[in-house]
Design an enzyme around this catalytic site. Structure first.
Site, PDB file in Angstrom:
ATOM      1  N   THR A  49       0.848  -1.185   0.000  1.00  8.94           N
ATOM      2  CA  THR A  49       0.000   0.000   0.000  1.00  8.94           C
ATOM      3  C   THR A  49       0.887   1.240   0.000  1.00  8.94           C
ATOM      4  O   THR A  49       2.106   1.142  -0.095  1.00  8.94           O
ATOM      5  CB  THR A  49      -0.917   0.026   1.241  1.00  8.94           C
ATOM      6  OG1 THR A  49      -0.151   0.420   2.392  1.00  8.94           O
ATOM      7  CG2 THR A  49      -1.547  -1.335   1.494  1.00  8.94           C
ATOM      8  N   CYS A  50       0.269   2.409   0.147  1.00  6.45           N
ATOM      9  CA  CYS A  50       1.058   3.636   0.121  1.00  6.45           C
ATOM     10  C   CYS A  50       1.869   3.839   1.392  1.00  6.45           C
ATOM     11  O   CYS A  50       2.719   4.731   1.438  1.00  6.45           O
ATOM     12  CB  CYS A  50       0.154   4.845  -0.113  1.00  6.45           C
ATOM     13  SG  CYS A  50      -1.064   5.115   1.185  1.00  6.45           S
ATOM     14  N   ASN A  51       1.628   3.055   2.425  1.00  2.00           N
ATOM     15  CA  ASN A  51       2.448   3.228   3.635  1.00  2.00           C
ATOM     16  C   ASN A  51       2.976   1.925   4.228  1.00  2.00           C
ATOM     17  O   ASN A  51       3.451   1.908   5.359  1.00  2.00           O
ATOM     18  CB  ASN A  51       1.679   4.019   4.716  1.00  2.00           C
ATOM     19  CG  ASN A  51       0.334   3.420   5.049  1.00  2.00           C
ATOM     20  OD1 ASN A  51       0.205   2.217   5.227  1.00  2.00           O
ATOM     21  ND2 ASN A  51      -0.684   4.256   5.126  1.00  2.00           N
ATOM     22  N   ARG A  52       2.917   0.841   3.424  1.00  8.57           N
ATOM     23  CA  ARG A  52       3.497  -0.414   3.913  1.00  8.57           C
ATOM     24  C   ARG A  52       3.659  -1.419   2.775  1.00  8.57           C
ATOM     25  O   ARG A  52       2.893  -1.411   1.812  1.00  8.57           O
ATOM     26  CB  ARG A  52       2.631  -1.044   5.007  1.00  8.57           C
ATOM     27  CG  ARG A  52       1.339  -1.673   4.520  1.00  8.57           C
ATOM     28  CD  ARG A  52       0.548  -2.313   5.654  1.00  8.57           C
ATOM     29  NE  ARG A  52       0.173  -1.313   6.645  1.00  8.57           N
ATOM     30  CZ  ARG A  52       0.648  -1.281   7.894  1.00  8.57           C
ATOM     31  NH1 ARG A  52       1.489  -2.223   8.307  1.00  8.57           N
ATOM     32  NH2 ARG A  52       0.279  -0.353   8.734  1.00  8.57           N
ATOM     33  N   SER A 109      -2.573   1.414  10.728  1.00  7.19           N
ATOM     34  CA  SER A 109      -2.478   2.336   9.600  1.00  7.19           C
ATOM     35  C   SER A 109      -1.938   3.696  10.015  1.00  7.19           C
ATOM     36  O   SER A 109      -1.939   4.058  11.198  1.00  7.19           O
ATOM     37  CB  SER A 109      -3.859   2.521   8.954  1.00  7.19           C
ATOM     38  OG  SER A 109      -4.321   1.314   8.396  1.00  7.19           O
ATOM     39  N   GLU A 114      -8.658   3.731   9.496  1.00  5.16           N
ATOM     40  CA  GLU A 114      -9.051   3.932   8.092  1.00  5.16           C
ATOM     41  C   GLU A 114      -9.523   2.619   7.487  1.00  5.16           C
ATOM     42  O   GLU A 114      -9.049   1.539   7.841  1.00  5.16           O
ATOM     43  CB  GLU A 114      -7.889   4.540   7.304  1.00  5.16           C
ATOM     44  CG  GLU A 114      -6.627   3.689   7.256  1.00  5.16           C
ATOM     45  CD  GLU A 114      -6.514   2.878   5.982  1.00  5.16           C
ATOM     46  OE1 GLU A 114      -7.403   2.986   5.132  1.00  5.16           O
ATOM     47  OE2 GLU A 114      -5.534   2.119   5.863  1.00  5.16           O
ATOM     48  N   GLN A 116      -9.759   1.851   4.037  1.00  4.30           N
ATOM     49  CA  GLN A 116      -9.243   1.417   2.735  1.00  4.30           C
ATOM     50  C   GLN A 116      -8.353   0.185   2.836  1.00  4.30           C
ATOM     51  O   GLN A 116      -8.278  -0.615   1.905  1.00  4.30           O
ATOM     52  CB  GLN A 116      -8.465   2.556   2.077  1.00  4.30           C
ATOM     53  CG  GLN A 116      -9.326   3.466   1.221  1.00  4.30           C
ATOM     54  CD  GLN A 116      -8.486   4.321   0.299  1.00  4.30           C
ATOM     55  OE1 GLN A 116      -7.591   5.030   0.746  1.00  4.30           O
ATOM     56  NE2 GLN A 116      -8.768   4.253  -0.985  1.00  4.30           N
ATOM     57  N   GLN A 120      -7.479  -3.328   0.444  1.00  2.00           N
ATOM     58  CA  GLN A 120      -6.108  -3.658   0.042  1.00  2.00           C
ATOM     59  C   GLN A 120      -5.715  -5.033   0.565  1.00  2.00           C
ATOM     60  O   GLN A 120      -4.977  -5.784  -0.091  1.00  2.00           O
ATOM     61  CB  GLN A 120      -5.163  -2.579   0.557  1.00  2.00           C
ATOM     62  CG  GLN A 120      -5.393  -1.225  -0.108  1.00  2.00           C
ATOM     63  CD  GLN A 120      -4.822  -0.058   0.676  1.00  2.00           C
ATOM     64  OE1 GLN A 120      -4.603  -0.145   1.892  1.00  2.00           O
ATOM     65  NE2 GLN A 120      -4.571   1.047   0.003  1.00  2.00           N
ATOM     66  N   SER A 192      -8.490   4.168  -6.867  1.00  2.00           N
ATOM     67  CA  SER A 192      -9.379   4.151  -5.707  1.00  2.00           C
ATOM     68  C   SER A 192      -9.158   5.357  -4.799  1.00  2.00           C
ATOM     69  O   SER A 192     -10.111   5.929  -4.266  1.00  2.00           O
ATOM     70  CB  SER A 192      -9.185   2.851  -4.920  1.00  2.00           C
ATOM     71  OG  SER A 192      -7.847   2.720  -4.478  1.00  2.00           O
TER      72      SER A 192
END
Length: 430
Positions: A49-52, A109, A114, A116, A120, A192
Site C-alpha cells: 500500500t502507500c504506507n506499507r 495504519s 481507516e 481502505q 487492500q 481508488s
C-alpha cells in the site's frame, strides 16, 4: 502451520524506503512467484500500500525462511539488503496473526481506523490466489483477517468515523485554509484513492474536476459524482489555473507536478497522496504541500475515539483464532492414534481367523463390529478431550497422547507433513 511476516511500513522506515518498496499488482505477483520458488517457503502473499509493504509466508524453517523472504523483497525494491534489515519488523506465528488482524482492522495504519486497508488486504489475498501461492494456511489467515476488519468497521466507533488518508489531508486543508465548501478541487488520478478524494471533496461542497492520462477513466470517476467534471490530460494546465486545491494520487513512477506547473495559479494547497511522490518537494516553498510524511507526523499525536474497543475486539479474535488453530494442530496425533488402533484391530481379527477357522461369516462379522465399537468408545473421550485442552498453551497434550499410546513418530510426521496440514510447524525461531 508457521507464519513468517516481514513488514516495512511508516512505523519502521522513512517514507523514501517505503516508497522504494511500493509494488504494482504485476510486481506483487512476480514477487509472490519468486518467494514461493525458494527452498523454505511454500505459501506467500504480499500486501503493498502507500504506507506499507508486507510479506506473509508459510515457512518450514524460521531463519532460513526469513533470509529468503528478506533477500527477495530487497531485490524487488532494488535496494540494499542490509538497509532493509534495519528498517523492517519481523513477526512469527502467533505474533504474525496478531499483526495481520491489526492491519486488516486499520489499527496499524497511518490514519488509525481507516477503512481502505481492508480492500487492500482483500487485494493481497486475491493476487496471491491468482498467482497460486496462497494455500490453506494463508487463506485461513486472510479470510479471518477480513472478517475481523469488517467487524471493526461495523461494530466500533472508530470504524463508523470513516477515517482515511483523504479525510486526514482535508482536515489539514480546512485547518489552514478554511473548509472545502464552494472551493474548486482538482483531482489528478483515477484510482481508488482518487475516487475517494473526489467523492469526499464533493460531499463537503467542493466543485470537483478530475484529470487523468486516460480520459475515459477520469470520466468514469466523475460519472456518479454530482456536479463533477472530467477534463483531458492535455487540458490539465488550464484546470490548474482554475483550482484552489489539488489532490495528486496517480501511481506514476515519476513526478506529475512541479513548481513551474503551479506558478501563477490560484492553488493554495496541494495534497500528494502518491507513492512514489507525484509532486516535486520544491512546491512546498510556494504553497502548502501536504504529503504522506505530513499525515504520518499528524497521526503520531492523534488518539481517535473507539480505538480501545477496536483493539479489544481484535485481541479477542486473535485469541479465538489461535485457540482454533491449536485445536486443529492435534488432528495429526488423533489421526495417527486412530490409524494405530485400526491396525491393531485388523491384526487381532486376522489372528482370530487363524485360531478359529471354523467361525462362520456372520459370527466373524459380529466379532469385528464388537471389537471396533469397544476401541471407538475407549478412544472417544481422550481424543475429544485432547482437542478441548489444546487451547492451553502451557501443556502439550498432543505430545502427552503420543507418549501414552507410544505412537510411531513417523506416522504422526507423515500426517503433519501432508500438504495443507494444520499441524505443520517450523523450527523454533529462538
Amino acid at each position: 502451520m508457521s507464519i513468517l511476516l516481514l513488514s516495512v511500513s511508516h512505523h519502521t522506515a522513512p517514507m523514501s524506503t517505503v516508497s522504494a518498496l511500493s509494488l504494482t499488482a504485476d510486481e506483487t505477483m512476480k514477487l509472490c512467484h519468486g518467494i514461493a520458488a525458494t527452498d523454505h517457503v511454500d505459501e506467500v502473499a504480499v500486501l503493498s500500500t502507500c504506507n506499507r509493504t508486507e510479506v506473509y509466508a508459510r515457512v518450514d524453517r524460521f531463519h532460513a525462511g526469513l533470509d529468503e523472504v528478506t533477500a527477495a523483497l530487497a531485490a524487488a525494491g532494488g535496494g540494499d539488503l542490509g538497509s532493509l534489515q534495519q528498517h523492517c519488523a519481523v513477526y512469527f506465528d502467533e505474533g504474525a496473526v496478531a499483526h495481520a488482524f491489526a492491519v486488516a482492522a486499520g489499527l496499524d495504519s497511518m490514519v488509525v481506523g481507516e477503512s481502505q486497508i481492508l480492500g487492500q488486504f482483500r487485494t493481497a489475498l486475491a493476487i496471491g490466489q491468482q498467482a497460486g501461492t496462497v494455500g490453506t494456511s494463508l487463506n485461513a489467515l486472510f479470510q479471518q483477517g477480513i472478517r475481523v476488519g469488517k467487524r471493526v468497521q461495523t461494530e466500533t466507533e472508530i470504524g463508523a468515523a470513516g477515517r482515511s488518508l483523504v479525510t486526514s489531508a482535508y482536515e489539514v486543508v480546512t485547518e489552514t485554509g478554511g473548509g472545502l465548501e464552494g472551493r474548486r478541487v482538482l483531482v489528478i488520478g483515477a484510482g481508488s484513492m482518487a475516487s475517494l478524494a473526489a467523492r469526499t471533496a464533493a460531499a463537503h461542497g467542493a466543485r470537483v474536476v478530475a484529470v487523468n492520462r486516460t480520459h475515459e477513466r477520469a470520466r468514469h470517476l466523475t460519472a456518479s459524482i454530482e456536479g463533477a467534471t472530467a477534463v483531458p490530460w492535455s487540458h490539465r494546465r488550464a484546470a490548474l489555473a482554475e483550482a484552489d486545491v489539488v489532490v495528486a494520487c496517480t501511481g506514476a513512477k515519476g513526478l506529475v507536478l512541479d513548481a513551474a506547473d503551479l506558478a501563477g495559479t490560484p492553488v493554495t494547497h496541494v495534497v500528494d497522496l502518491a507513492l512514489p511522490r507525484d509532486v516535486d518537494p520544491a512546491v512546498d516553498s510556494m504553497l502548502q504541500l501536504i504529503t504522506l510524511e505530513t499525515l504520518a507526523a499528524r497521526a503520531d499525536h492523534e488518539d481517535p475515539a473507539g480505538v480501545g474497543a477496536a483493539r479489544q475486539l481484535v485481541a479477542t479474535e486473535v485469541a479465538d483464532f489461535l485457540a482454533s488453530r491449536r485445536a486443529a494442530q492435534v488432528a495429526p496425533t488423533v489421526v495417527a492414534l486412530r490409524s494405530m488402533a485400526s491396525d491393531v484391530v485388523g491384526a487381532e481379527l486376522q489372528r482370530l481367523d487363524g485360531r478359529l477357522p471354523e467361525l462362520g461369516e456372520a459370527e466373524r462379522a459380529e466379532i469385528a463390529r464388537t471389537v471396533r465399537r469397544v476401541v471407538d468408545k475407549l478412544l472417544h473421550h481422550p481424543t475429544v478431550r485432547v482437542q478441548e485442552f489444546a487451547a492451553d498453551q502451557q501443556v502439550d497434550y498432543a505430545a502427552a497422547l503420543r507418549d501414552l499410546f507410544a505412537l510411531d513418530p513417523q506416522s504422526v510426521a507423515a500426517v503433519m507433513s501432508a500438504p495443507g496440514s494444520p499441524g505443520r510447524s517450523a523450527e523454533d525461531p529462538q
